[in-house]
Design an enzyme around this catalytic site. Structure first.
Site, mmCIF file in Angstrom:
data_model
loop_
_atom_site.group_PDB
_atom_site.id
_atom_site.type_symbol
_atom_site.label_atom_id
_atom_site.label_comp_id
_atom_site.label_asym_id
_atom_site.label_seq_id
_atom_site.Cartn_x
_atom_site.Cartn_y
_atom_site.Cartn_z
ATOM 1 C CE LYS A 25 -1.880 1.844 3.957
ATOM 2 N NZ LYS A 25 -1.664 3.276 4.134
ATOM 3 C CG ASN A 26 2.130 2.735 3.591
ATOM 4 O OD1 ASN A 26 0.992 3.090 3.284
ATOM 5 N ND2 ASN A 26 2.474 2.410 4.813
ATOM 6 C CB CYS A 120 -4.886 6.411 10.266
ATOM 7 S SG CYS A 120 -5.364 5.019 9.245
ATOM 8 N NE ARG A 125 -0.584 10.514 9.920
ATOM 9 C CZ ARG A 125 -1.004 9.474 9.177
ATOM 10 N NH1 ARG A 125 -2.264 9.095 9.229
ATOM 11 N NH2 ARG A 125 -0.175 8.865 8.350
ATOM 12 N N PRO A 126 1.367 16.771 11.314
ATOM 13 C CG PRO A 126 3.115 17.811 12.445
ATOM 14 C CD PRO A 126 2.171 16.642 12.527
ATOM 15 C CB ILE A 127 2.330 18.729 5.964
ATOM 16 C CG1 ILE A 127 1.596 20.078 5.880
ATOM 17 C CG2 ILE A 127 1.340 17.583 5.948
ATOM 18 C CD1 ILE A 127 0.955 20.308 4.508
ATOM 19 C CD GLN A 129 10.607 18.811 9.450
ATOM 20 O OE1 GLN A 129 11.705 18.664 8.930
ATOM 21 N NE2 GLN A 129 10.334 19.786 10.296
ATOM 22 C CG ASP A 308 2.341 1.521 9.634
ATOM 23 O OD1 ASP A 308 2.674 1.662 8.442
ATOM 24 O OD2 ASP A 308 2.052 2.485 10.378
ATOM 25 N NE ARG A 400 -7.556 4.816 4.035
ATOM 26 C CZ ARG A 400 -6.708 5.414 4.883
ATOM 27 N NH1 ARG A 400 -7.076 5.734 6.098
ATOM 28 N NH2 ARG A 400 -5.479 5.685 4.506
HETATM 29 C C1 EPZ Z 1 3.681 7.074 6.605
HETATM 30 O O1 EPZ Z 1 2.908 8.095 7.227
HETATM 31 C C2 EPZ Z 1 2.738 5.900 6.432
HETATM 32 N N1 EPZ Z 1 1.655 6.279 5.543
HETATM 33 C C3 EPZ Z 1 2.185 5.469 7.783
HETATM 34 O O2 EPZ Z 1 1.408 4.295 7.574
HETATM 35 C C4 EPZ Z 1 3.358 5.101 8.692
HETATM 36 O O3 EPZ Z 1 2.852 4.830 9.973
HETATM 37 C C5 EPZ Z 1 4.351 6.261 8.767
HETATM 38 O O4 EPZ Z 1 4.753 6.652 7.439
HETATM 39 C C6 EPZ Z 1 5.605 5.887 9.550
HETATM 40 O O5 EPZ Z 1 6.210 4.780 8.930
HETATM 41 C C7 EPZ Z 1 1.890 6.229 4.205
HETATM 42 O O6 EPZ Z 1 2.973 5.868 3.778
HETATM 43 C C8 EPZ Z 1 0.749 6.620 3.322
HETATM 44 P P1 EPZ Z 1 5.796 10.288 8.845
HETATM 45 P P2 EPZ Z 1 3.516 9.598 7.297
HETATM 46 O O7 EPZ Z 1 5.781 11.548 8.061
HETATM 47 O O8 EPZ Z 1 4.322 9.858 6.079
HETATM 48 C C9 EPZ Z 1 5.829 13.636 12.215
HETATM 49 C C10 EPZ Z 1 -0.462 2.943 7.652
HETATM 50 O O9 EPZ Z 1 -1.034 2.403 8.612
HETATM 51 N N2 EPZ Z 1 5.861 14.612 11.117
HETATM 52 O O10 EPZ Z 1 6.961 9.362 8.743
HETATM 53 O O11 EPZ Z 1 2.417 10.511 7.655
HETATM 54 C C11 EPZ Z 1 4.527 12.860 12.266
HETATM 55 O O12 EPZ Z 1 3.551 13.595 12.975
HETATM 56 C C12 EPZ Z 1 -0.011 4.369 7.772
HETATM 57 O O13 EPZ Z 1 -0.192 2.389 6.552
HETATM 58 C C13 EPZ Z 1 6.045 15.957 11.436
HETATM 59 O O14 EPZ Z 1 6.159 16.327 12.592
HETATM 60 O O15 EPZ Z 1 4.482 9.442 8.561
HETATM 61 C C14 EPZ Z 1 4.924 11.593 12.980
HETATM 62 O O16 EPZ Z 1 4.942 11.849 14.378
HETATM 63 C C15 EPZ Z 1 -0.386 4.998 9.108
HETATM 64 N N3 EPZ Z 1 6.092 16.858 10.417
HETATM 65 C C16 EPZ Z 1 6.362 11.367 12.502
HETATM 66 O O17 EPZ Z 1 6.798 12.614 11.964
HETATM 67 C C17 EPZ Z 1 5.971 16.484 9.105
HETATM 68 O O18 EPZ Z 1 6.028 17.359 8.220
HETATM 69 C C18 EPZ Z 1 6.463 10.319 11.395
HETATM 70 O O19 EPZ Z 1 5.540 10.685 10.384
HETATM 71 C C19 EPZ Z 1 5.783 15.110 8.816
HETATM 72 C C20 EPZ Z 1 5.754 14.188 9.830
#
Ligand code: EPZ
Length: 421
Positions: A25-26, A120, A125-127, A129, A308, A400
């Site tokens: 999926k990812n 989810c 989950r801020p953006i 970065q 996950d 999903r």
């Molecule tokens: C991806 O989410 C996956 N989703 C998630 O899988 C997975 O849990 C996660 O990576 C960690 O491996 C997809 O690939 C679609 P991150 P993502 O950015 O990209 C913080 C599932 O069940 N952060 O690595 O959203 C964030 O809040 C899903 O398949 C910031 O602070 O995860 C988190 O605490 C759930 N600022 C940490 O980083 C940002 O700009 C890791 O988030 C981005 C992230």
């Protein structure tokens, strides 16, 4: 969500036999947006037939791309006819990965207006970065009225140092940098298997990406990329979910089409519990007969124990022999499954981000509600373990991210089916 069916699981049957894991999926949700970085058609194989894939295809079609999708066979994207860069909330609300359209649309034509993503509810989950990285590449970013508006006359390569390891942030920068002028270096990059898969996909389009899978990824931008045909890797988290389900039911299951090296952190923990795990090139066999030992887990970025799989293994630990701890370091609110497990008789406490689990001899079937994708996996596993019947509501979350999960489990001997409400 209030969807219209529920899953009924009668626990107690050990899972036995062979199964095949689906495409990831990812990785799929990163590779599909990447197709629009070229005007030439690209074909992707081994995509899982899941709603996140369907939603992304709808987004590409809304933008004007021509998509030919044969579930479980292939998707061909013809991006030449794309005539928009606006992605509405009605579509982005369905999946977190919709925000990859920012990097892909910027990389394609320097303009993107994308509504904030859904996905989810496991934390804020801020953006920030993503914004930091895209701005470093020269994009002007405006966040207003629930949309991210990004524009760049010309994307230029830059050094991007992430303050936190972010899978999504790494992917978005790779998408935008692939066609930027000059070289981009991503420091503190995520190393998940799907990052490597995306780099391989982009390189098969003519991109020049090195170092994916390490902390430092170097991307030398190319003016134009060409179409490609590509097969995505198997799903690391579905493989882990099936491994945990086999262990939870004291079964004997062989999973085909997987990549054992992606599973090392989970395999190590299952072995610690006294569960037998054996590996071949693309198979993993899980056998479990005795009581499981209690263990301690801390989720980490890859190659650590994946967040996950935190929820599914928490279900498994509910009947382990002794007290286990699960420390969730990635998402601050990935605990909504605990209340549901308590309804089934689990003895669980939450202290800040640490789950304390006192193993019990039996879980009991109960009506439970899914709150997010991997919570759904945890509740299905708990239902397979429990005495009696578990009714699982909000099954749409499972659709999903898992391709026909109950069909796979039923084929292994599980007593599981859906009923319309
Ligand atoms: C991806 O989410 C996956 N989703 C998630 O899988 C997975 O849990 C996660 O990576 C960690 O491996 C997809 O690939 C679609 P991150 P993502 O950015 O990209 C913080 C599932 O069940 N952060 O690595 O959203 C964030 O809040 C899903 O398949 C910031 O602070 O995860 C988190 O605490 C759930 N600022 C940490 O980083 C940002 O700009 C890791 O988030 C981005 C992230």
């Amino acid at each position: 969500m209030y969807n219209h069916d529920k899953m009924l699981i009668k626990g107690g049957s050990p899972l036995m036999g062979e199964t095949m894991v689906s495409g990831g999926k990812n990785t799929s949700v990163a590779v599909i947006p990447a197709t629009i970085l070229s005007d030439e058609p690209s074909t992707i194989e081994n995509l899982p037939d899941i709603d996140d894939v369907h939603a992304l295809i709808e987004i590409l079609e809304l933008l004007g791309a021509e998509c030919e999708y044969v579930p479980d066979q292939y998707l061909t994207v013809r991006p030449k006819s794309i005539n928009s860069h606006h992605v509405p909330f009605s579509l982005t609300r369905r999946l977190r990965a919709s925000y990859y359209m920012l990097g892909a649309l910027l990389g394609r034509g320097g303009k993107a207006t994308v509504a904030y993503p859904g996905g989810c509810e496991i934390g804020s989950r801020p953006i920030d970065q993503h914004v930091k990285g895209l701005s470093a590449l020269g994009a002007t970013i405006l966040e207003r009225s629930g949309f991210v508006e990004a524009e760049a006359k010309k994307l230029g390569g830059a050094d991007v140092f992430f303050d936190i390891v972010t899978v999504g942030g790494t992917i978005n920068i790779m998408l935008a940098a692939a066609t930027a002028e000059g070289t981009t270096i991503i420091y503190n990059a995520a190393k998940e298997p799907h990052i490597v898969d995306l780099a391989n996909f982009l390189n098969s389009m003519g991109a020049r990406i090195k170092g994916a899978g390490t902390d430092i990824i170097r991307i030398t931008g190319r003016e134009t990329l060409h179409g490609t045909t590509y097969t995505v890797i198997p799903d690391q988290i579905e493989t882990g979910t099936l491994m945990i389900a086999a262990a939870a039911t004291h079964g004997d299951v062989t999973i085909h089409g997987c990549i054992p090296t992606h599973m090392e952190a989970l395999t190590a923990k299952l072995l610690e519990m006294g569960i037998q795990v054996s590996e071949g090139d693309d198979i993993i066999r899980v056998r479990a007969h005795d009581q499981h030992r209690a263990i301690n887990i801390k989720t980490q970025v890859y190659p650590g124990f994946p967040t996950d799989l935190q929820q599914p293994i928490t279900a498994l630990l509910c009947m382990a022999n002794g007290q286990s701890t699960v420390y969730e370091t990635i998402f601050e609110q990935r605990f909504k499954h605990l209340d549901e497990l308590r309804r089934m008789g689990a003895h669980i406490k939450l202290m800040d981000r640490i789950v304390l689990i006192e193993g019990v001899p039996t879980l009991y079937g109960a009506p439970v509600t899914i709150t997010d994708l991997r919570a759904g996996a945890a509740l299905v596993i708990a239902g397979l373990m429990a005495r009696g019947t578990t009714e699982v509501y909000e099954t749409a979350f499972i659709d999903r991210g898992y391709e026909r999960l109950e069909d796979k489990l039923r084929a292994l001997g599980a007593d599981i089916h859906r009923e319309t409400l």
